[in-house]
Design a protein around this motif. Structure first.
Motif, PDB file in Angstrom:
ATOM      1  N   ARG A   1      41.737  42.475  44.052  1.00 39.93           N
ATOM      2  CA  ARG A   1      40.545  43.302  44.181  1.00 39.93           C
ATOM      3  C   ARG A   1      39.971  43.243  45.591  1.00 39.93           C
ATOM      4  NH1 ARG A   1      37.614  44.686  38.954  1.00 39.93           N
ATOM      5  NH2 ARG A   1      35.876  45.088  40.355  1.00 39.93           N
ATOM      6  N   ARG A   2      39.879  42.037  46.158  1.00 44.12           N
ATOM      7  CA  ARG A   2      39.287  41.881  47.496  1.00 44.12           C
ATOM      8  C   ARG A   2      40.032  42.704  48.536  1.00 44.12           C
ATOM      9  NH1 ARG A   2      38.946  36.091  48.554  1.00 44.12           N
ATOM     10  NH2 ARG A   2      36.653  36.112  48.655  1.00 44.12           N
ATOM     11  N   PHE A   3      41.361  42.703  48.461  1.00 42.88           N
ATOM     12  CA  PHE A   3      42.158  43.390  49.480  1.00 42.88           C
ATOM     13  C   PHE A   3      42.635  44.770  49.023  1.00 42.88           C
ATOM     14  CE2 PHE A   3      42.604  38.840  50.498  1.00 42.88           C
ATOM     15  CZ  PHE A   3      42.059  38.873  51.761  1.00 42.88           C
ATOM     16  N   GLU A   4      42.097  45.230  47.888  1.00 40.66           N
ATOM     17  CA  GLU A   4      42.424  46.568  47.394  1.00 40.66           C
ATOM     18  C   GLU A   4      43.926  46.791  47.341  1.00 40.66           C
ATOM     19  OE1 GLU A   4      39.447  49.686  48.642  1.00 40.66           O
ATOM     20  OE2 GLU A   4      39.144  48.245  50.281  1.00 40.66           O
TER      21      GLU A   4
ATOM     22  N   THR B   1      30.419  35.115  39.762  1.00 40.62           N
ATOM     23  CA  THR B   1      30.178  35.831  38.502  1.00 40.62           C
ATOM     24  C   THR B   1      31.257  36.851  38.172  1.00 40.62           C
ATOM     25  OG1 THR B   1      28.801  37.470  39.630  1.00 40.62           O
ATOM     26  CG2 THR B   1      27.683  35.552  38.689  1.00 40.62           C
ATOM     27  N   GLY B   2      32.288  36.918  38.982  1.00 39.80           N
ATOM     28  CA  GLY B   2      33.360  37.867  38.707  1.00 39.80           C
ATOM     29  C   GLY B   2      34.620  37.450  39.404  1.00 39.80           C
ATOM     30  N   PHE B   3      35.161  38.363  40.158  1.00 37.52           N
ATOM     31  CA  PHE B   3      36.336  38.105  40.985  1.00 37.52           C
ATOM     32  C   PHE B   3      35.959  38.474  42.418  1.00 37.52           C
ATOM     33  CE2 PHE B   3      37.664  39.608  36.750  1.00 37.52           C
ATOM     34  CZ  PHE B   3      38.201  38.428  36.263  1.00 37.52           C
ATOM     35  N   ALA B   4      36.763  38.080  43.375  1.00 39.28           N
ATOM     36  CA  ALA B   4      36.412  38.348  44.766  1.00 39.28           C
ATOM     37  C   ALA B   4      36.121  39.838  44.954  1.00 39.28           C
ATOM     38  CB  ALA B   4      37.555  37.909  45.679  1.00 39.28           C
ATOM     39  N   PRO B   5      34.978  40.169  45.518  1.00 43.73           N
ATOM     40  CA  PRO B   5      34.566  41.577  45.598  1.00 43.73           C
ATOM     41  C   PRO B   5      35.171  42.309  46.786  1.00 43.73           C
ATOM     42  CG  PRO B   5      32.863  40.208  46.544  1.00 43.73           C
ATOM     43  CD  PRO B   5      33.929  39.260  46.025  1.00 43.73           C
ATOM     44  N   ARG B   6      35.256  43.627  46.650  1.00 43.91           N
ATOM     45  CA  ARG B   6      35.591  44.478  47.780  1.00 43.91           C
ATOM     46  C   ARG B   6      34.364  44.602  48.672  1.00 43.91           C
ATOM     47  NH1 ARG B   6      38.236  46.860  43.352  1.00 43.91           N
ATOM     48  NH2 ARG B   6      36.409  48.094  42.787  1.00 43.91           N
TER      49      ARG B   6
END
Length: 501
Positions: free
Chosen positions: A341-344, A37-42
């Motif tokens: 985003r996942r890896f900040e 539903t979005g992009f890979a989350p943190r």
């Protein structure tokens, strides 16, 4: 899937909830929901969903919906275009300078949207805006004025999780759409059928659900929709409208364009067609007929409330089915934004990221044709897969021992996207190094979530935790025994499974 890839946290269903909706969400479920539903989350975005019932988790995602962006649009978006009188006075040099400025503005618009996707508190809103951008495809090749595409983007975001019916009516009169599908040249006695055909085939009914006569008659209804030659705003020209009787999909009357759109919305097939596209976007390549019918019925009963349709879709057994995980290919935008985003990953200018997406096949505001991007397996070929791996390679060349304050913190989100142009000027000509130099990845900081440092050799339990965090399925390529944590993570991101969601 290996049993080691999943762990159970199931409970007996609540008295007033369907069994699947009451099932508790574990960490893998939460990542699955947030990736789709979005992009890979943190990591911190996953935790609040763990332990919720599925119905509550879906409601939480839907509650994030926004109608306005976080990052202000470039200032020129609000400016009026040059008038006819001004355009007539241009010298050849001035005309060429105007063309260059429009190209620069399109680049700035792409960089702005990438930044918005990176900082948004509602990845779902941007994913849905991106979905509608492909559904109601318009592009730079026929819409020379980027201001019009920016306005359409705002229309799609406002309607992204609202009323599909209202959005259809708004997009039909949208200046960018009127240019892209030649609606502005549609007039009595000389009807242009492009919009009428695509409104049926691509926006509402799908192929094979209408006849050529339906298209011809509908095109007459849309006559009179025009653009102001000075402002490019929508105008109604009664003198160009064919007010005669038309027959569309078995209904006869002196219809105008809005009435024909309502006829299309009255067809049960419209709800089914739109929901099937949403299914292929969020669930699996092949819809389950019975479950799709239920979602489409709810969509139609809600008078085309997108949030109702998406909520029903996300609560189907098919969405949570293990067999439907890792079966969709991440688009270039999802791949890039999700990785960042996942890896900040810290960054500066976002235009190189937009250009990287274009090189991978998804050039924002420039779909390949009226059907938008084909998606699915079409995203991957030998060239684009290599480019995706080069992006991962650049990410690991941009690692650092200590992450500084990230430019994508909340304060940065409020800066004007115009700042990208300044950074572009400094980085022009830097090429591949600009892409690497614009990113800063704190590898040790990310690995610390697992109690690791880059040079640490992870134990089996840590390896499995890392796999869960970044892959929807177990990796298909062997990873060298004794690899340290940094090398192990890089191998996971180089694995073909990393392209899936």
């Amino acid at each position: 899937m290996s049993e080691t890839r999943r762990h159970s946290s199931r409970v007996a269903p609540q008295a007033n909830a369907a069994p699947d909706e009451a099932t508790l969400v574990d960490a893998d479920d939460a990542r699955h929901l947030l990736v789709r539903t979005g992009f890979a989350p943190r990591a911190e975005e996953v935790a609040p969903y763990v332990g919720l019932a599925r119905a509550d988790a879906v409601a939480r995602v839907l509650a994030t919906a926004r109608t306005e962006p976080v990052v202000p649009m470039p200032a020129w978006v609000a400016q009026l275009p040059p008038s006819r009188e001004q355009r007539r006075a241009w010298t050849p040099e001035a005309r060429l300078a105007e063309q260059r400025e429009r190209g620069a503005h399109y680049d700035e618009l792409r960089a702005w949207w990438v930044r918005e996707m990176l900082v948004t508190p509602s990845p779902l809103t941007e994913r849905m805006t991106l979905f509608w951008h492909g559904h109601f495809a318009c592009g730079q090749d026929k819409v020379g004025e980027p201001r019009l595409m920016a306005a359409q983007n705002a229309t799609l975001r406002r309607g992204a999780l609202g009323s599909f019916a209202s959005m259809l009516h708004a997009v039909a009169k949208d200046p960018a759409m009127l240019l892209y599908l030649d609606g502005a040249s549609n007039r009595k006695g000389r009807p242009n059928e492009n919009f009428a055909r695509e409104a049926m085939e691509l926006f509402t009914l799908g192929e094979g659900q209408y006849t050529q006569r339906d298209v011809t008659e509908a095109a007459r209804a849309y006559t009179g929709w025009n653009l102001d030659p000075d402002t490019s705003a929508f105008v109604w020209r009664a003198d160009l409208h064919d007010d005669g009787e038309k027959t569309v999909l078995g209904r006869t009357g002196a219809f105008d364009g809005d009435q024909v759109l309502d006829i299309l919305l009255a067809q049960p097939q419209t709800a089914r067609y739109v929901c099937a596209k949403l299914w292929r976007e969020f669930v699996s390549p092949q819809p389950d007929d019975a479950q799709l019918s239920d979602v489409a019925d709810r969509f139609r009963a809600s008078r085309y409330d997108v949030k109702v349709a998406l909520g029903a879709l996300l609560l189907t057994p098919a969405f949570w089915d293990e067999a439907n995980r890792g079966v969709l290919v991440s688009s270039p935008v999802e791949f890039i934004i999700g990785t960042m985003r996942r890896f900040e990953v810290a960054y500066g200018d976002t235009l190189p990221l937009a250009r990287r997406s274009a090189a991978l096949g998804e050039n924002l505001f420039y779909p390949p044709n009226v059907k938008g991007w084909p998606g699915g397996a079409a995203w991957i070929n030998s060239s684009t897969l290599l480019s995706r791996k080069q992006f991962v390679d650049a990410l690991f060349r941009a690692t650092e021992a200590a992450r500084p304050a990230k430019p994508h913190a909340a304060s940065e989100a409020k800066k004007s996207a115009a700042s990208d142009l300044t950074a572009n000027a400094a980085m022009n000509g830097a090429g591949r190094n600009a892409m690497q130099g614009g990113m800063r990845f704190d590898l040790d900081g990310w690995l610390a979530h697992f109690g690791l440092e880059a040079d640490t050799v992870p134990a089996l339990s840590a390896q499995l935790q890392m796999q869960h965090a970044v892959l929807p399925l177990a990796p298909v390529d062997a990873i060298a025994a004794g690899s340290n944590a940094g090398a192990y993570l890089q191998a996971l991101l180089m694995d073909p499974v990393y392209q899936l969601k």
